[in-house]
Structure formats: C-alpha cells, structure tokens
Scaffold this active site. Structure first.
Site, PDB file in Angstrom:
ATOM      1  N   GLY A   1      86.688  -4.450 -41.086  1.00  0.00           N
ATOM      2  CA  GLY A   1      87.242  -5.645 -41.723  1.00  0.00           C
ATOM      3  C   GLY A   1      88.591  -6.037 -41.138  1.00  0.00           C
ATOM      4  N   THR A   2      89.425  -5.048 -40.837  1.00  0.00           N
ATOM      5  CA  THR A   2      90.759  -5.332 -40.309  1.00  0.00           C
ATOM      6  C   THR A   2      90.649  -6.056 -38.972  1.00  0.00           C
ATOM      7  OG1 THR A   2      91.619  -3.372 -41.402  1.00  0.00           O
ATOM      8  CG2 THR A   2      92.937  -4.259 -39.589  1.00  0.00           C
TER       9      THR A   2
ATOM     10  N   ASN B   1      91.034  -7.280 -53.501  1.00  0.00           N
ATOM     11  CA  ASN B   1      90.661  -5.868 -53.509  1.00  0.00           C
ATOM     12  C   ASN B   1      91.335  -5.080 -54.619  1.00  0.00           C
ATOM     13  OD1 ASN B   1      92.671  -6.766 -51.462  1.00  0.00           O
ATOM     14  ND2 ASN B   1      93.194  -4.593 -51.459  1.00  0.00           N
TER      15      ASN B   1
ATOM     16  N   CYS C   1     104.761   4.599 -54.883  1.00  0.00           N
ATOM     17  CA  CYS C   1     104.793   5.879 -54.177  1.00  0.00           C
ATOM     18  C   CYS C   1     103.450   6.239 -53.557  1.00  0.00           C
ATOM     19  CB  CYS C   1     105.205   6.983 -55.130  1.00  0.00           C
ATOM     20  SG  CYS C   1     106.629   6.519 -56.093  1.00  0.00           S
TER      21      CYS C   1
END
Ligand code: PLP
Length: 393
Positions: A71-72, A151, A325
C-alpha cells in the site's frame, strides 16, 4: 493462555486457501514472469490470472492494475507519479489531515520538492466535507487524494461525491483503499476514482504486495526505473507467489464479504455498546454509523493507551493505540487530534479491529478483562484520584 487477536487493521492472518494457492509458486512454478520459456509462461499466466481477479473485483480493466510492493508504494507511486507527469500543468495537491503516513509523508516530501499541499480539516467524526474540497481547488491543482476509510477510527469518506467534483474540474482523484478492499464494496466507477491503492495483507493475503489502479488515460510517471514490467510503470521482477495470493484473497472476499460483514458489524456494535456501558468515562471515536464494519476505536479517560496495550497483551489480547509512546512518535495520533480529541483522551485510545476469525467469546473475554485493567490503572492515576473531569463528548 487464551489469545485474542483484535488488530486486523494492522494486518491479517493469511487465509489457508490463499497460502495453498501460493505454495506451488515458490519451488515448483518458480519462473520469472518476464522469461520467454515455459517456466516464465507459467508464472506470467498466474500473474495475469490474479490481475484479472482483482480487476473484475473492483470493476477495472486488467491493464489498469499495477502490482506494487504494498500500500505504501502504491500511495507513493500515485502521488509522485502524477506530480511528476503534470508538473508543468500545476503544483498544487489536495489531501486530508487524517491520511495514513504513506500519503501524508509523501505529500510532505513533495512540499520539499516545491509542490503546495492543502490538508483539509475533518469534522468531529473524521469526515471530509466535499464542499471543502470544491473550495480548495485552484487552477494549479493536479491531484486530490482522500482515503476511502481511515485506518484508526474507521470513518468512511464520501468518496463518490468528492470524485464527482474532481471529475467536473478535470482533476485526477486518488483514494487509499487499503482499509476497505475486501471489507466494503470497492468499485472504481461507483467511487468516481482515477487511482486507487490497496494492499493484500489487510484482506487475509500476504504482506509485501499491493496494487495501484490507474484509470486508462491518467498521466503518471514511474517512480522507479529499470525493467519493463507492469507496462514500464513499475519495474522489478514480479513477486509471483504474493501476486497469486492477492488474487486468491480477493476471490475469497468476493464470495464471503457480504455475509462476513454483517456478522462482523453485529459483533462490532455489541462490543461498542457493552464496552461503553461497562467502562465509565469511555467514548467512541469516529462516525457512529459511517464506519468500517470491523473498527472499534475508543478513548478511556485517566489511563494511558500504552499501559492498556501492555496489560491486555499480558492477558493474550492484541489491539493497538493512537497514544504517543507506543506509536514511537512524540505526538498522539494526528487523526485523533484532527477530530478534536483532547490530548488526555487521545492518550487513552484503543483500536480493536475485528476479523473473520473473531467470535462472541473473544469479545466476552475482552469485556471481562478490560474493565478490571482500567480500574487497576486508574487507581494509580493522580488525575483520576483528584476526580479531574476531562470533557466527554
Ligand atoms: N494506507 C492505509 C490506510 C493503511 O492502513 C496502510 C497500512 O496500515 C497503508 C496505507 C500501508 O500499507 P502497506 O502496509 O501495505 O504498505
């Protein structure tokens, strides 16, 4: 220990049928799909069959499907490819403020290259306003990229409407459908899109393979240079087993999606109702109804998402958080910030993403364990002891 996987938006297990379809292409039909001999022809046939399966699933022509490494890469190819091809026409891009980093970081890169990017705001549910898109269009606008569904919070965008606006103005329209393919209907003509990204590992296929749909006539440059694969738009030897797996995963989705969706959405709704009833000061993020069938995103006041994730993991439960975090970024999720979620609530966010394998028993297990974890963590929270109220919506 019981193990419950509720992180299907991060990735899914490869379906047994998908794996079986892939296996012969590792050591039996291992030819290079570009080779002329019969080993190559076998591999090429398998790639073309998968292309056909995917094209027909999204209502595209086979030659409009480009296989990529995920996808990236598809998002990068869409944005950089069109930006490069149309740079003499204009240098303005429109996107939203809640895109996946595959889109937003690519836009950031293009800004450094001299393009201008408008990041549209969203409402409290994460919706982009089509009127806002209309108003943002300039004479120089060359591409609009708005994700099909988010997402993190699962909000489904009015893509068909935005696509209509883009088409009226003659502007290329891309959507990132990584979270929707195989989960809700995705038809390129219904959605009025010119380009669409998807990734196999979100629909029970293998990792490391994606597609970019590019409507015939769309001007796009390659972003890598090398061989002539994928009609010179994406060089590199095709990953045949992965491509075959993607095709099979799509075939399974076409058979099962409607029925599965109904079941999963039913589980989702019960889970949301019971979670928010059992845990005080807990609210749902995202749209109440215009959301992915498998997405539950909640914020729990006076607790840290990271502590929740670790405590749940010790009980065998896997989910994710938009808290700073655990996502290894300094700021909490840009999506939660964009919908106006106060910092304290963004830090206490959890995303549960259900899947094909999720059962009522799995959810009962979480409903049993999570309230006790929240109570324990809140006892350690100075804010909770003070009774400081963070505004709930
Ligand atoms: N776009 C969206 C909306 C995603 O959710 C993801 C993965 O989480 C991606 C793009 C990136 O896909 P891939 O992991 O295949 O590179």
């Amino acid at each position: 220990m019981r193990r419950v996987y509720l992180d299907n938006a991060a990735t899914t297990a490869v379906d047994g049928d998908v794996l079986a379809a892939m296996l012969p292409y590792f050591a039996k039909h291992y030819g290079n799909a570009a080779s002329l001999h019969s080993f190559g022809q076998d591999a090429r046939q398998a790639v073309e069959d998968a292309r056909q399966q995917i094209a027909s699933f999204i209502g595209a022509r086979t030659e409009e499907i480009i296989f990529t490494g995920g996808g990236t890469e598809s998002d990068n190819l869409a944005l950089k490819g069109v930006a490069s091809a149309l740079k003499t026409r204009g240098k303005h891009i429109i996107t939203s403020s809640i895109e996946h980093h595959a889109v937003s970081e690519t836009c950031g890169f293009l800004e450094q290259e001299g393009y201008r990017v408008t990041y549209l705001p969203v409402d409290q549910y994460g919706l982009v306003d089509p009127d806002g898109v209309q108003k943002a269009i300039e004479a120089e606008t060359i591409i609009i990229s708005i994700m099909h569904a988010n997402n993190e919070i699962g909000t489904i965008q009015p893509i068909a409407e935005i696509g209509r606006i883009a088409r009226e103005r003659g502007i290329c329209f891309h959507t990132d459908a990584v979270q929707t393919l195989g989960h809700i209907p995705v038809k390129v003509n219904d959605l009025n899109v010119d380009m669409l990204s998807a990734s196999a590992h979100k629909l029970y296929g293998p990792k490391g393979v994606g597609i970019l749909y590019v409507r015939k006539g769309t001007r796009i440059d390659p972003i890598m240079h090398g061989g002539e694969q994928e009609r010179k738009r994406r060089p590199s030897t095709q990953n045949v087993p992965a491509v075959v797996g993607f095709g099979r995963a799509v075939q399974l989705a076409s058979l099962r999606m409607a029925e599965e969706n109904e079941i999963i959405a039913g589980l989702r709704d019960r889970f949301i109702k019971e979670l928010t009833a059992k845990i005080e000061n807990c609210r749902l993020n995202g749209h109440p109804s215009q959301r992915l069938p498998n997405n539950v995103n909640i914020s729990i006041e006076y607790v840290e998402g990271e502590s929740l994730i670790l405590s749940l993991d010790m009980e065998g439960i896997a989910c994710s958080t938009g808290s700073a975090c655990s996502s290894a970024r300094l700021e909490p999720s840009h999506v939660l910030m964009a919908i106006g979620c106060p910092h304290e609530l963004a830090h206490g966010s959890l995303r549960f993403s259900l899947g094909r394998q999720t059962t009522d028993d799995d959810l009962d297990y979480v409903l049993d364990i999570l309230p006790a974890i929240v109570t324990r963590l809140r006892k350690m929270s100075p804010l909770y002891k003070k009774g400081d109220q963070v505004t709930s919506r």
